[in-house]
Design a protein around this motif. Structure first.
Motif, short mmCIF file in Angstrom:
data_model
loop_
_atom_site.label_atom_id
_atom_site.label_comp_id
_atom_site.label_asym_id
_atom_site.label_seq_id
_atom_site.Cartn_x
_atom_site.Cartn_y
_atom_site.Cartn_z
N ARG A 120 0.83 -1.20 0.00
CA ARG A 120 0.00 0.00 0.00
C ARG A 120 0.87 1.26 0.00
NH1 ARG A 120 -5.08 -0.06 0.62
NH2 ARG A 120 -5.04 -2.13 1.59
N ALA A 121 1.95 1.23 0.78
CA ALA A 121 2.85 2.38 0.80
C ALA A 121 3.50 2.58 -0.57
CB ALA A 121 3.92 2.17 1.87
N TRP A 122 3.83 1.49 -1.23
CA TRP A 122 4.44 1.57 -2.57
C TRP A 122 3.49 2.26 -3.55
CZ3 TRP A 122 3.89 -3.23 -6.12
CH2 TRP A 122 4.29 -2.90 -7.42
N PHE A 123 2.22 1.86 -3.55
CA PHE A 123 1.28 2.46 -4.50
C PHE A 123 1.03 3.93 -4.17
CE2 PHE A 123 0.62 -1.85 -5.78
CZ PHE A 123 0.10 -1.77 -7.07
N ARG A 124 1.03 4.26 -2.88
CA ARG A 124 0.87 5.67 -2.51
C ARG A 124 2.05 6.50 -3.04
NH1 ARG A 124 -2.20 7.05 2.17
NH2 ARG A 124 -4.20 5.95 2.08
N MET A 125 3.26 5.95 -2.89
CA MET A 125 4.45 6.67 -3.38
C MET A 125 4.47 6.73 -4.90
SD MET A 125 6.16 7.80 -0.83
CE MET A 125 7.68 8.20 -1.68
N ALA A 126 4.07 5.64 -5.55
CA ALA A 126 4.06 5.63 -7.01
C ALA A 126 3.09 6.66 -7.56
CB ALA A 126 3.69 4.23 -7.51
N ALA A 127 1.98 6.86 -6.86
CA ALA A 127 0.99 7.83 -7.32
C ALA A 127 1.54 9.24 -7.32
CB ALA A 127 -0.26 7.75 -6.44
N GLN A 128 2.55 9.49 -6.51
CA GLN A 128 3.12 10.84 -6.42
C GLN A 128 4.23 11.07 -7.44
OE1 GLN A 128 4.33 11.50 -2.34
NE2 GLN A 128 2.42 10.65 -1.53
N ARG A 129 4.57 10.01 -8.20
CA ARG A 129 5.62 10.14 -9.21
C ARG A 129 5.01 10.43 -10.58
NH1 ARG A 129 8.46 6.02 -6.02
NH2 ARG A 129 7.31 4.32 -7.02
N ASP A 130 5.69 11.27 -11.34
CA ASP A 130 5.23 11.52 -12.71
C ASP A 130 5.65 10.39 -13.64
OD1 ASP A 130 3.98 14.02 -12.26
OD2 ASP A 130 5.94 15.00 -12.19
N LEU A 131 6.85 9.85 -13.42
CA LEU A 131 7.36 8.76 -14.24
C LEU A 131 7.25 7.46 -13.44
CD1 LEU A 131 10.53 10.49 -15.74
CD2 LEU A 131 8.24 10.31 -16.74
N ALA A 135 -4.72 3.49 -14.21
CA ALA A 135 -5.82 4.44 -14.08
C ALA A 135 -5.57 5.49 -12.99
CB ALA A 135 -7.12 3.70 -13.78
N ILE A 136 -4.46 5.37 -12.26
CA ILE A 136 -4.16 6.38 -11.24
C ILE A 136 -3.90 7.72 -11.92
CG2 ILE A 136 -2.52 7.07 -9.44
CD1 ILE A 136 -2.03 4.15 -8.84
N PRO A 137 -4.54 8.78 -11.49
CA PRO A 137 -4.36 10.10 -12.14
C PRO A 137 -2.91 10.58 -12.03
CG PRO A 137 -6.26 10.09 -10.65
CD PRO A 137 -5.50 8.83 -10.38
N PRO A 138 -2.55 11.56 -12.84
CA PRO A 138 -1.20 12.13 -12.75
C PRO A 138 -0.93 12.72 -11.37
CG PRO A 138 -2.30 12.83 -14.77
CD PRO A 138 -3.33 12.14 -13.93
N ALA A 139 0.34 12.81 -11.02
CA ALA A 139 0.70 13.29 -9.69
C ALA A 139 0.21 14.71 -9.43
CB ALA A 139 2.22 13.22 -9.51
N LYS A 140 0.09 15.52 -10.47
CA LYS A 140 -0.33 16.91 -10.28
C LYS A 140 -1.77 17.02 -9.77
CE LYS A 140 -1.67 17.42 -15.15
NZ LYS A 140 -1.42 18.18 -16.40
N VAL A 141 -2.53 15.92 -9.90
CA VAL A 141 -3.91 15.93 -9.38
C VAL A 141 -3.91 16.10 -7.87
CG1 VAL A 141 -5.99 14.52 -9.12
CG2 VAL A 141 -4.80 14.58 -11.31
N ALA A 142 -2.80 15.68 -7.22
CA ALA A 142 -2.72 15.79 -5.76
C ALA A 142 -2.82 17.23 -5.29
CB ALA A 142 -1.42 15.17 -5.26
N GLU A 143 -2.48 18.17 -6.16
CA GLU A 143 -2.54 19.58 -5.76
C GLU A 143 -3.97 20.05 -5.57
OE1 GLU A 143 -0.47 21.69 -8.75
OE2 GLU A 143 1.45 20.65 -8.45
N THR A 144 -4.88 19.47 -6.34
CA THR A 144 -6.28 19.90 -6.27
C THR A 144 -7.20 18.85 -5.65
OG1 THR A 144 -6.61 19.10 -8.53
CG2 THR A 144 -6.03 21.43 -8.25
N GLU A 145 -6.88 17.56 -5.88
CA GLU A 145 -7.72 16.48 -5.37
C GLU A 145 -6.85 15.39 -4.72
OE1 GLU A 145 -11.20 15.42 -7.98
OE2 GLU A 145 -9.91 16.40 -9.46
#
Length: 233
Positions: free
Chosen positions: A43-54, A145-155
């Motif tokens: 779970r921690a891995w997927f959370r970290m991966a979601a914050q990466r652009d590449l 299907a995980i949105p781009p990392a920049k989505v974290a800024e708004t959602e």
């Protein structure tokens, strides 16, 4: 085959089922299992991966998990084929048993029943690996299907929810894979039945003891202590 064989098989199944329960989300033996700790890291891995652009490294890891599962699924198919070959060479195998220095002389019917049981064990393992392969595939789709990392800024909640959804599928795949691997380990213990029911009871207990140590008391279990206790298992 007599009552001792039936009791030995029930003992084998009870140990197998009991150990399977210890790796479930609740704690057992006063410790968290290695599998549960690794689920936290998934779970921690997927959370970290979601914050990466590449995310090429993450997709490579997912491919590795899926390829490893495919390897074991193929292996169980070969094992099933070997069991059918044994059924066609019963007399030859019994002839080998008669040459051994200790007394092992099962009847042809008893031998074939044991081989059929072994075939069933490998078939169960194949279905577990096959389902794990499919779940890893679904996990890859959800990961994509995980949105781009920049989505974290708004959602930020939407990003975490997508990552958790992919992680949940990956955890389910890992559980199915572990069940298949555990089945192969138990098949090793099952081989003791060919030497007699008492040997089956001893070998199945030995296999369970090894698995319990690896899940609860091994250096790997200590190394997998979560660094972020806030992430749910």
């Amino acid at each position: 085959m007599g009552i001792t064989d039936i009791l030995a098989v029930l003992w084998f199944l009870a140990l197998w089922s009991g150990f399977s329960q210890t790796t479930q989300p609740w704690h057992a033996l006063g410790r968290t299992s290695l599998s549960q700790r690794m689920n936290t890291h998934r779970r921690a891995w997927f959370r970290m991966a979601a914050q990466r652009d590449l995310r090429m490294i993450d997709t490579a890891i997912l491919n590795g998990l899926q390829n490893g599962t495919a390897f074991f699924a193929s292996t169980t198919i070969f094992a099933i084929g070997g069991c059918f070959a044994l059924l066609g060479a019963t007399e030859e195998v019994l002839g080998v048993f008669r040459t051994l220095p200790f007394e092992i002389e099962p009847s042809p019917v008893a031998f074939e029943i044991k081989v059929i049981g072994l075939t069933g064990i490998f078939a169960y393992a194949f279905f577990k690996f096959g389902w794990a392969y499919r779940l890893f595939n679904y996990s890859s789709i959800l990961f994509g299907a995980i949105p781009p990392a920049k989505v974290a800024e708004t959602e930020p909640d939407a990003l975490d929810a997508a990552a958790d959804r992919a992680a949940d599928m990956n955890i389910l795949a890992g559980q199915s894979f572990n069940a298949g691997l555990r089945t192969i380990f138990m098949a090793i213990g099952y081989l003791g039945w060919f030497a007699g029911p008492l040997v089956l009871m001893a070998t199945s207990l030995l296999v369970i003891a090894v698995l319990v140590r690896r899940q609860f008391y091994s250096p790997a279990q200590d190394a997998a202590i979560p660094l972020e206790p806030g992430i749910r298992p």
